[in-house]
Write an enzyme that holds these catalytic residues in place. Structure first.
Site, PDB file in Angstrom:
ATOM      1  N   ASP A  68       0.830  -1.209   0.000  1.00  0.00           N
ATOM      2  CA  ASP A  68       0.000   0.000   0.000  1.00  0.00           C
ATOM      3  C   ASP A  68       0.867   1.263   0.000  1.00  0.00           C
ATOM      4  O   ASP A  68       2.000   1.245   0.482  1.00  0.00           O
ATOM      5  CB  ASP A  68      -0.920  -0.036   1.233  1.00  0.00           C
ATOM      6  CG  ASP A  68      -2.087   0.921   1.098  1.00  0.00           C
ATOM      7  OD1 ASP A  68      -2.373   1.385  -0.030  1.00  0.00           O
ATOM      8  OD2 ASP A  68      -2.726   1.217   2.132  1.00  0.00           O
ATOM      9  N   HIS A  89       2.477   3.560  -9.016  1.00  0.00           N
ATOM     10  CA  HIS A  89       2.335   2.125  -9.293  1.00  0.00           C
ATOM     11  C   HIS A  89       3.545   1.600 -10.069  1.00  0.00           C
ATOM     12  O   HIS A  89       4.046   0.510  -9.801  1.00  0.00           O
ATOM     13  CB  HIS A  89       1.047   1.851 -10.074  1.00  0.00           C
ATOM     14  CG  HIS A  89      -0.202   2.226  -9.313  1.00  0.00           C
ATOM     15  ND1 HIS A  89      -0.371   1.917  -7.979  1.00  0.00           N
ATOM     16  CD2 HIS A  89      -1.326   2.897  -9.683  1.00  0.00           C
ATOM     17  CE1 HIS A  89      -1.558   2.379  -7.573  1.00  0.00           C
ATOM     18  NE2 HIS A  89      -2.147   2.980  -8.581  1.00  0.00           N
ATOM     19  N   LEU A 136      11.203 -20.112  -4.801  1.00  0.00           N
ATOM     20  CA  LEU A 136      10.121 -19.333  -4.204  1.00  0.00           C
ATOM     21  C   LEU A 136       8.811 -19.543  -4.979  1.00  0.00           C
ATOM     22  O   LEU A 136       8.801 -19.487  -6.207  1.00  0.00           O
ATOM     23  CB  LEU A 136      10.495 -17.838  -4.245  1.00  0.00           C
ATOM     24  CG  LEU A 136       9.436 -16.863  -3.753  1.00  0.00           C
ATOM     25  CD1 LEU A 136       9.312 -16.917  -2.231  1.00  0.00           C
ATOM     26  CD2 LEU A 136       9.766 -15.436  -4.197  1.00  0.00           C
TER      27      LEU A 136
HETATM   28  C1  IPE Z   1      -5.358  -2.777  -0.260  1.00  0.00           C
HETATM   29  O1  IPE Z   1      -5.037  -1.448  -0.438  1.00  0.00           O
HETATM   30  C2  IPE Z   1      -5.331  -3.492  -1.572  1.00  0.00           C
HETATM   31  C3  IPE Z   1      -4.016  -3.645  -2.179  1.00  0.00           C
HETATM   32  C4  IPE Z   1      -2.884  -3.298  -1.648  1.00  0.00           C
HETATM   33  C5  IPE Z   1      -4.022  -4.266  -3.476  1.00  0.00           C
HETATM   34  P1  IPE Z   1      -6.176  -0.345  -0.594  1.00  0.00           P
HETATM   35  O2  IPE Z   1      -5.481   0.963  -0.734  1.00  0.00           O
HETATM   36  O3  IPE Z   1      -7.105  -0.717  -1.679  1.00  0.00           O
HETATM   37  O4  IPE Z   1      -6.937  -0.460   0.784  1.00  0.00           O
HETATM   38  P2  IPE Z   1      -7.846   0.590   1.553  1.00  0.00           P
HETATM   39  O5  IPE Z   1      -8.812   1.154   0.554  1.00  0.00           O
HETATM   40  O6  IPE Z   1      -6.928   1.642   2.090  1.00  0.00           O
HETATM   41  O7  IPE Z   1      -8.495  -0.200   2.634  1.00  0.00           O
HETATM   42  C1  IPE Z   2      -1.469   0.285  -3.377  1.00  0.00           C
HETATM   43  O1  IPE Z   2      -1.304   1.652  -3.389  1.00  0.00           O
HETATM   44  C2  IPE Z   2      -1.696  -0.285  -4.750  1.00  0.00           C
HETATM   45  C3  IPE Z   2      -3.071  -0.746  -4.995  1.00  0.00           C
HETATM   46  C4  IPE Z   2      -4.029  -0.770  -4.114  1.00  0.00           C
HETATM   47  C5  IPE Z   2      -3.361  -1.209  -6.334  1.00  0.00           C
HETATM   48  P1  IPE Z   2      -2.536   2.645  -3.388  1.00  0.00           P
HETATM   49  O2  IPE Z   2      -2.887   2.950  -4.792  1.00  0.00           O
HETATM   50  O3  IPE Z   2      -3.648   2.134  -2.559  1.00  0.00           O
HETATM   51  O4  IPE Z   2      -1.870   3.918  -2.710  1.00  0.00           O
HETATM   52  P2  IPE Z   2      -2.536   4.898  -1.658  1.00  0.00           P
HETATM   53  O5  IPE Z   2      -3.100   4.077  -0.554  1.00  0.00           O
HETATM   54  O6  IPE Z   2      -3.587   5.653  -2.395  1.00  0.00           O
HETATM   55  O7  IPE Z   2      -1.414   5.761  -1.213  1.00  0.00           O
HETATM   56 MG    MG Z   3      -4.099   2.328  -0.592  1.00  0.00          MG
END
Ligand code: IPE
Ligand code: IPE
Ligand code: MG
Length: 239
Positions: A19, A36, A130
């Site tokens: 995240d 990303h 792995l």
């Molecule tokens: C969780 O992250 C999903 C992934 C890392 C793929 P999100 O950014 O979607 O989660 P929330 O919305 O903060 O709970």
């Molecule tokens: C995690 O990073 C990647 C996915 C959930 C696909 P986020 O896109 O959720 O990044 P934040 O949480 O907005 O910083």
């Molecule tokens: Mg996120």
């Protein structure tokens, strides 16, 4: 910096909620999709590090069933990145003896991503280093309901009776049937939540949360998480 203790076991299975890509980008005045893209470099680094450290299973939460709610441009960017990453990295996965598997409602993925995914899964199927599980269009509640549906159907068909279902064999009906439960769950970017990830499987996982955004998370951070894990005392309800 705390180091991994070679005398102590490392986790057999590490699961990661990757995240913070969006916040990483925002803090640099960049578009979310750039976060990303940078996050994909961390993916590469962590796969390699897990192999080197001797972790047997790595599960990466790459796209949740809820992430379909994001703007079309971001979803398309993520799917494109997935396809591109797999195409580019299949040979290095093979070199590193990594076996790729997927968990989630993959039938929801665009055809181009799905076909590349299947190619990479096939190309790495014989590897025995792995095992990398990538969670795509994954939701734990959906996974559990799907398992229950399968069981109800088996029951209706007379293939299983209610008392044959146990805590031990329920897992056989989940996407993760072939995989031991995670020993260590890592979440980056400081959120203290599970976000519909592996609810059944993490019953006794050790949880490690770091403020580091996923695109900044590299081998040293992983080693710090493992060192922290090695200092835990897992009691499983006992003493
Ligand atoms: C969780 O992250 C999903 C992934 C890392 C793929 P999100 O950014 O979607 O989660 P929330 O919305 O903060 O709970
Ligand atoms: C995690 O990073 C990647 C996915 C959930 C696909 P986020 O896109 O959720 O990044 P934040 O949480 O907005 O910083
Ligand atoms: Mg996120």
């Amino acid at each position: 910096m705390p180091m991994i203790d070679p005398a102590l076991p490392v986790p057999e299975h590490i699961a990661v909620i990757m995240d913070g890509n969006g916040r990483w980008a925002k803090s640099r005045g960049k578009a979310r999709n750039e976060g990303h893209r940078e996050g994909a470099k961390s993916v590469e680094a962590i796969i390699e590090s897990c192999g080197a450290i001797g972790v047997k299973y790595l599960t990466l939460y790459a796209f949740s069933s809820e992430n379909w709610k994001r703007p079309r441009s971001e979803v398309d960017g993520l799917m494109g990145l997935l396809t591109h990453f797999l195409k580019l990295k299949t040979s290095s996965l093979i070199e590193n003896n990594v076996r790729l598997k997927v968990i989630g409602a993959v039938e929801m993925l665009p055809e181009s991503s799905l076909s590349q995914l299947n190619k990479t899964i096939e190309a790495t199927a014989e590897n025995d280093g792995l095992t990398l599980y990538v969670a795509l269009s994954y939701g734990s509640r959906e996974e559990i309901v799907k398992a229950v549906r399968t069981l109800m159907q088996k029951s209706a068909d007379g293939e299983i009776t209610p008392d044959e279902l146990t805590v031990e064999n329920f897992g056989d009906y989940l996407y993760t049937a072939d995989c031991p439960d995670p020993d260590l769950l890592i979440r980056t970017s400081g959120e203290f939540r599970i976000s519909n990830f592996l609810l059944w499987q993490i019953s006794y996982s050790e949880i490690y949360i770091t403020d580091v955004y996923w695109p900044d998370f590299r081998r040293s951070h992983l080693e710090e998480a493992i060192a922290d894990y090695q200092r835990r005392h897992r009691r499983y309800g006992g003493l």
